[in-house]
Design a protein around this motif. Structure first.
Motif, PDB file in Angstrom:
ATOM      1  N   LEU A 226      21.532  36.210  55.693  1.00 51.17           N
ATOM      2  CA  LEU A 226      22.870  36.210  55.108  1.00 51.17           C
ATOM      3  C   LEU A 226      23.045  37.400  54.171  1.00 51.17           C
ATOM      4  N   GLU A 227      21.985  37.738  53.419  1.00 48.40           N
ATOM      5  CA  GLU A 227      22.056  38.897  52.512  1.00 48.40           C
ATOM      6  C   GLU A 227      22.298  40.179  53.300  1.00 48.40           C
ATOM      7  N   THR A 228      21.603  40.343  54.437  1.00 44.99           N
ATOM      8  CA  THR A 228      21.794  41.550  55.248  1.00 44.99           C
ATOM      9  C   THR A 228      23.198  41.591  55.831  1.00 44.99           C
ATOM     10  N   TRP A 229      23.724  40.417  56.243  1.00 45.93           N
ATOM     11  CA  TRP A 229      25.101  40.382  56.741  1.00 45.93           C
ATOM     12  C   TRP A 229      26.084  40.842  55.664  1.00 45.93           C
ATOM     13  N   SER A 230      25.838  40.426  54.425  1.00 45.29           N
ATOM     14  CA  SER A 230      26.744  40.836  53.348  1.00 45.29           C
ATOM     15  C   SER A 230      26.679  42.343  53.117  1.00 45.29           C
ATOM     16  N   LEU A 231      25.477  42.921  53.265  1.00 44.01           N
ATOM     17  CA  LEU A 231      25.345  44.369  53.111  1.00 44.01           C
ATOM     18  C   LEU A 231      25.994  45.104  54.282  1.00 44.01           C
ATOM     19  N   LEU A 232      25.884  44.549  55.496  1.00 50.91           N
ATOM     20  CA  LEU A 232      26.575  45.137  56.643  1.00 50.91           C
ATOM     21  C   LEU A 232      28.088  45.129  56.426  1.00 50.91           C
ATOM     22  N   LEU A 233      28.583  44.030  55.889  1.00 52.88           N
ATOM     23  CA  LEU A 233      30.016  43.951  55.579  1.00 52.88           C
ATOM     24  C   LEU A 233      30.406  45.002  54.549  1.00 52.88           C
ATOM     25  N   SER A 234      29.539  45.191  53.553  1.00 52.58           N
ATOM     26  CA  SER A 234      29.820  46.198  52.520  1.00 52.58           C
ATOM     27  C   SER A 234      29.860  47.602  53.108  1.00 52.58           C
ATOM     28  N   ILE A 235      28.937  47.897  54.019  1.00 53.26           N
ATOM     29  CA  ILE A 235      28.936  49.218  54.665  1.00 53.26           C
ATOM     30  C   ILE A 235      30.250  49.458  55.397  1.00 53.26           C
TER      31      ILE A 235
END
Length: 325
Positions: A226-235
């Protein structure tokens, strides 16, 4: 025919608002390295194709509904559609090269090496776009380039061929910006970015779906936290906003004006590198960053002076009309 071309050139020049273009490019210079920093955080956790696909999927998800709500059309003239597709391919390639470089290089080093780009843009804009390049801007870009050389570290001896990737990013992004300038008045920034997002998804998705799983590690879809998904969204969010600002800036100012301003991306990259990765440049690189900032600020002051002079200049008197006493 030459007269009509001259009139068209004058009309375009009158639409230029260099100070607004510079302000928009400054926003890009702040947000773009932040997006690169987030990408560096997850570059080793997500296959390259998945990261790039998600970057453009977020862009499309944000802007396509906006297009529909505002009644913008998805139809493009054939010439514009071709250029938008070419621009999209360059965008995919540029992001791919930069993310790969960030796996091996510190953030500040990767962006520093890529900063031969404004100098390339200045020259390409002059020869391919016919943009005026005064001697002051040439000197400022040359000084900024010298500062870039001071920042660049002997990365090739440390990591090998990945150190050359930012040079590819520089050339690719220079051509990307010239291409954007070509259509910046034919299509608004929101439509351009929305359609580019859809085009990129159409290009990348078939490769991820048709290739056997694991055949090419960088072209596949994997489960992430979930943390990586949030960072992907931020990118995706940061990248979309950054390139909207860049596209708008090219609508209001020529590349030759904006090229030196992009040197200001370097100190922001250094700041984010320190805050997130505890990376700091050595004293020589710090001197180079100061030189880069000085060159960019000189161009800002120069454009402000030119803008004020143009506003203060009397309007031209039409031919055959006698000015009032």
């Amino acid at each position: 025919m030459p007269e009509s071309r001259a009139l068209a050139t004058v009309a375009i020049m009158r639409q230029d608002r260099p100070l607004l273009g510079i302000a928009l490019m400054l926003g890009f210079c702040i947000i773009a390295p932040l997006a690169d920093a987030v990408a560096k955080l997850i570059a080793d956790k997500v296959p390259l194709a998945e990261l790039v696909f998600f970057r453009f999927a977020v862009q499309a998800a944000l802007l396509v509904p906006l297009m529909l709500l505002t009644g913008r059309s998805f139809r493009l003239r054939r010439r514009v559609a071709g250029i938008v597709f070419l621009r999209t391919l360059m965008h995919i390639l540029g992001i791919g090269m930069m993310v790969t470089a960030l796996r091996y290089l510190p953030l500040a080093d990767a962006i520093a090496i890529a900063f031969v780009m404004p100098f390339m843009l200045l020259i390409l804009g002059h020869y391919f776009m016919g943009e005026e390049v005064g001697w002051r801007r040439l000197v400022a870009c040359a000084i900024g380039f010298i500062g870039t050389l001071l920042v660049v570290q002997p990365a090739f001896s440390d990591v090998g061929w990945p150190a050359l990737l930012p040079l590819g990013v520089a050339l690719n992004f220079s051509l990307f910006m010239i291409t954007t300038r070509q259509i910046s008045r034919d299509i608004d920034a929101v439509s351009l970015q929305a359609i580019s997002g859809l085009m990129a998804m159409v290009v990348i998705a078939p490769m991820m779906l048709l290739l056997p799983a694991g055949r090419i590690p960088e072209i596949q879809w994997v489960s992430v936290s979930l943390e990586t998904w949030s960072l992907l969204l931020s990118i995706g969010l940061l990248g979309t906003v950054a390139h909207l600002l860049m596209t708008w800036s090219l609508r209001y100012a020529p590349g030759a004006t904006l090229a030196p301003m992009q040197y200001l991306e370097m100190p922001f990259a250094t700041l984010f590198g320190f805050m997130i990765f505890q990376e700091l440049p050595n004293p020589v690189a710090t001197l180079g960053i100061c030189i880069i900032m000085s060159a960019g600020l000189f161009i800002l002051a120069r454009e402000r002076a030119i803008h004020r002079a143009q506003k203060a200049a009397p309007a031209p008197v039409p031919e055959g009309v006698t000015p009032a006493e």
